[in-house]
Design a protein around this motif. Sequence first.
Motif, PDB file in Angstrom:
ATOM      1  N   ASN A 168       0.831  -1.200   0.000  1.00  0.00           N
ATOM      2  CA  ASN A 168       0.000   0.000   0.000  1.00  0.00           C
ATOM      3  C   ASN A 168       0.868   1.253   0.000  1.00  0.00           C
ATOM      4  N   PHE A 169       1.961   1.195   0.742  1.00  0.00           N
ATOM      5  CA  PHE A 169       2.892   2.317   0.800  1.00  0.00           C
ATOM      6  C   PHE A 169       3.541   2.555  -0.562  1.00  0.00           C
ATOM      7  N   LEU A 170       3.928   1.478  -1.217  1.00  0.00           N
ATOM      8  CA  LEU A 170       4.558   1.598  -2.533  1.00  0.00           C
ATOM      9  C   LEU A 170       3.581   2.134  -3.573  1.00  0.00           C
ATOM     10  N   LYS A 171       2.321   1.728  -3.447  1.00  0.00           N
ATOM     11  CA  LYS A 171       1.298   2.224  -4.371  1.00  0.00           C
ATOM     12  C   LYS A 171       1.067   3.717  -4.169  1.00  0.00           C
ATOM     13  N   LEU A 172       1.095   4.150  -2.916  1.00  0.00           N
ATOM     14  CA  LEU A 172       0.916   5.569  -2.615  1.00  0.00           C
ATOM     15  C   LEU A 172       2.033   6.410  -3.229  1.00  0.00           C
ATOM     16  N   GLN A 173       3.210   5.846  -3.337  1.00  0.00           N
ATOM     17  CA  GLN A 173       4.336   6.545  -3.957  1.00  0.00           C
ATOM     18  C   GLN A 173       3.971   6.980  -5.373  1.00  0.00           C
ATOM     19  N   ASP A 174       3.461   6.037  -6.165  1.00  0.00           N
ATOM     20  CA  ASP A 174       3.102   6.349  -7.551  1.00  0.00           C
ATOM     21  C   ASP A 174       1.906   7.299  -7.618  1.00  0.00           C
ATOM     22  N   GLU A 175       0.928   7.085  -6.741  1.00  0.00           N
ATOM     23  CA  GLU A 175      -0.277   7.905  -6.792  1.00  0.00           C
ATOM     24  C   GLU A 175       0.008   9.352  -6.387  1.00  0.00           C
ATOM     25  N   LEU A 176       0.910   9.549  -5.439  1.00  0.00           N
ATOM     26  CA  LEU A 176       1.264  10.910  -5.041  1.00  0.00           C
ATOM     27  C   LEU A 176       1.961  11.661  -6.172  1.00  0.00           C
ATOM     28  N   ALA A 177       2.877  10.979  -6.857  1.00  0.00           N
ATOM     29  CA  ALA A 177       3.576  11.606  -7.982  1.00  0.00           C
ATOM     30  C   ALA A 177       2.591  11.969  -9.083  1.00  0.00           C
ATOM     31  N   SER A 178       1.656  11.071  -9.356  1.00  0.00           N
ATOM     32  CA  SER A 178       0.646  11.329 -10.377  1.00  0.00           C
ATOM     33  C   SER A 178      -0.247  12.491  -9.992  1.00  0.00           C
ATOM     34  N   THR A 179      -0.587  12.583  -8.715  1.00  0.00           N
ATOM     35  CA  THR A 179      -1.461  13.648  -8.237  1.00  0.00           C
ATOM     36  C   THR A 179      -0.787  15.013  -8.337  1.00  0.00           C
ATOM     37  N   GLU A 180       0.515  15.081  -8.086  1.00  0.00           N
ATOM     38  CA  GLU A 180       1.234  16.349  -8.222  1.00  0.00           C
ATOM     39  C   GLU A 180       1.130  16.866  -9.656  1.00  0.00           C
ATOM     40  N   ASN A 181       1.200  15.963 -10.613  1.00  0.00           N
ATOM     41  CA  ASN A 181       1.053  16.364 -12.020  1.00  0.00           C
ATOM     42  C   ASN A 181      -0.360  16.843 -12.308  1.00  0.00           C
ATOM     43  N   GLN A 182      -1.355  16.197 -11.702  1.00  0.00           N
ATOM     44  CA  GLN A 182      -2.744  16.620 -11.874  1.00  0.00           C
ATOM     45  C   GLN A 182      -2.964  18.012 -11.288  1.00  0.00           C
ATOM     46  N   ILE A 183      -2.346  18.281 -10.141  1.00  0.00           N
ATOM     47  CA  ILE A 183      -2.465  19.598  -9.518  1.00  0.00           C
ATOM     48  C   ILE A 183      -1.875  20.665 -10.415  1.00  0.00           C
ATOM     49  N   LEU A 184      -0.706  20.375 -10.979  1.00  0.00           N
ATOM     50  CA  LEU A 184      -0.057  21.330 -11.867  1.00  0.00           C
ATOM     51  C   LEU A 184      -0.931  21.631 -13.084  1.00  0.00           C
ATOM     52  N   THR A 185      -1.513  20.589 -13.658  1.00  0.00           N
ATOM     53  CA  THR A 185      -2.393  20.765 -14.821  1.00  0.00           C
ATOM     54  C   THR A 185      -3.630  21.582 -14.455  1.00  0.00           C
ATOM     55  N   ALA A 186      -4.230  21.282 -13.304  1.00  0.00           N
ATOM     56  CA  ALA A 186      -5.437  21.991 -12.871  1.00  0.00           C
ATOM     57  C   ALA A 186      -5.143  23.464 -12.617  1.00  0.00           C
ATOM     58  N   ARG A 187      -3.997  23.761 -12.004  1.00  0.00           N
ATOM     59  CA  ARG A 187      -3.644  25.158 -11.748  1.00  0.00           C
ATOM     60  C   ARG A 187      -3.421  25.915 -13.052  1.00  0.00           C
ATOM     61  N   THR A 188      -2.779  25.251 -13.999  1.00  0.00           N
ATOM     62  CA  THR A 188      -2.519  25.882 -15.297  1.00  0.00           C
ATOM     63  C   THR A 188      -3.816  26.221 -16.011  1.00  0.00           C
ATOM     64  N   ARG A 189      -4.751  25.292 -16.015  1.00  0.00           N
ATOM     65  CA  ARG A 189      -6.037  25.524 -16.683  1.00  0.00           C
ATOM     66  C   ARG A 189      -6.853  26.592 -15.961  1.00  0.00           C
ATOM     67  N   PHE A 190      -6.725  26.640 -14.646  1.00  0.00           N
ATOM     68  CA  PHE A 190      -7.401  27.689 -13.890  1.00  0.00           C
ATOM     69  C   PHE A 190      -6.873  29.056 -14.306  1.00  0.00           C
ATOM     70  N   ASN A 191      -5.564  29.188 -14.392  1.00  0.00           N
ATOM     71  CA  ASN A 191      -4.965  30.462 -14.800  1.00  0.00           C
ATOM     72  C   ASN A 191      -5.381  30.853 -16.213  1.00  0.00           C
ATOM     73  N   GLU A 192      -5.506  29.877 -17.091  1.00  0.00           N
ATOM     74  CA  GLU A 192      -5.951  30.162 -18.458  1.00  0.00           C
ATOM     75  C   GLU A 192      -7.381  30.698 -18.454  1.00  0.00           C
ATOM     76  N   ALA A 193      -8.243  30.094 -17.612  1.00  0.00           N
ATOM     77  CA  ALA A 193      -9.631  30.552 -17.518  1.00  0.00           C
ATOM     78  C   ALA A 193      -9.697  31.958 -16.919  1.00  0.00           C
ATOM     79  N   VAL A 194      -8.847  32.237 -15.922  1.00  0.00           N
ATOM     80  CA  VAL A 194      -8.802  33.564 -15.310  1.00  0.00           C
ATOM     81  C   VAL A 194      -8.347  34.601 -16.330  1.00  0.00           C
ATOM     82  N   GLN A 195      -7.348  34.250 -17.125  1.00  0.00           N
ATOM     83  CA  GLN A 195      -6.862  35.177 -18.149  1.00  0.00           C
ATOM     84  C   GLN A 195      -7.963  35.535 -19.142  1.00  0.00           C
ATOM     85  N   GLN A 196      -8.700  34.532 -19.581  1.00  0.00           N
ATOM     86  CA  GLN A 196      -9.779  34.770 -20.532  1.00  0.00           C
ATOM     87  C   GLN A 196     -10.880  35.618 -19.904  1.00  0.00           C
ATOM     88  N   TYR A 197     -11.203  35.335 -18.649  1.00  0.00           N
ATOM     89  CA  TYR A 197     -12.225  36.106 -17.927  1.00  0.00           C
ATOM     90  C   TYR A 197     -11.786  37.556 -17.768  1.00  0.00           C
TER      91      TYR A 197
END
Length: 204
Positions: free
Chosen positions: A128-157
């Motif tokens: 379970n610990f080893l699985k969390l390692q991969d999921e945390l790394a994947s989630t950091e990438n998702q956060i980065l993508t979500a923040r980027t898209r948020f900024n794009e929406a703010v710019q357009q607004y």
Amino acid sequence: MRKFAPLLIILGLAAILFFWYIGIKNGAVRENQAVSKEWGNVETAYQRRNDLIGNLVKTVKGAADFEKSTLEAVINARAKATSTTIDPSNITPEQLQQFQQAQGGLNSALSRLLVTVEKYPDLKANQNFLKLQDELASTENQILTARTRFNEAVQQYNNYILIFPNSMFLGNYKEKPYFESEKGAEKPVDVEFDFGTNEKAATE
């Protein structure tokens, strides 16, 4: 009929201006909703990380004599990050900064925990610990993508409400702040747990 021509022209122009005004207003609503949607995606990404961290804490608690203060720091930072919420329809730079600080505090506490974990090689056998390692790394990438898209929406607004002549009719719509990462936050949390390499190096 001719005597009504000026009146008809005036009414026609008034109708055109009215529908033009309505179009601008509706456009602002759409842009505002787009920002809210992207902020929802940001919160979802962070919530996923918070959930994973909760599972990580539970897993690490199983290690004998694990540093209590390290776990408590993560638990407290996670609680603070979870309780810090923002209304995207009325977001302010101060609110966004507070949100970022809370998430940054959790990020720092998590980093310290992961460094401490390396003192406990028995955790390497926990799947379970080893699985969390991969999921945390994947989630950091998702956060980065979500923040980027948020900024794009703010710019357009922001562009929509600030350009002329839209700005003449959208005085009640306020400019929204961008999500600015803290210094060094562009790098994902280091979640490598290569205990095998460490042990091998120690025996050589």
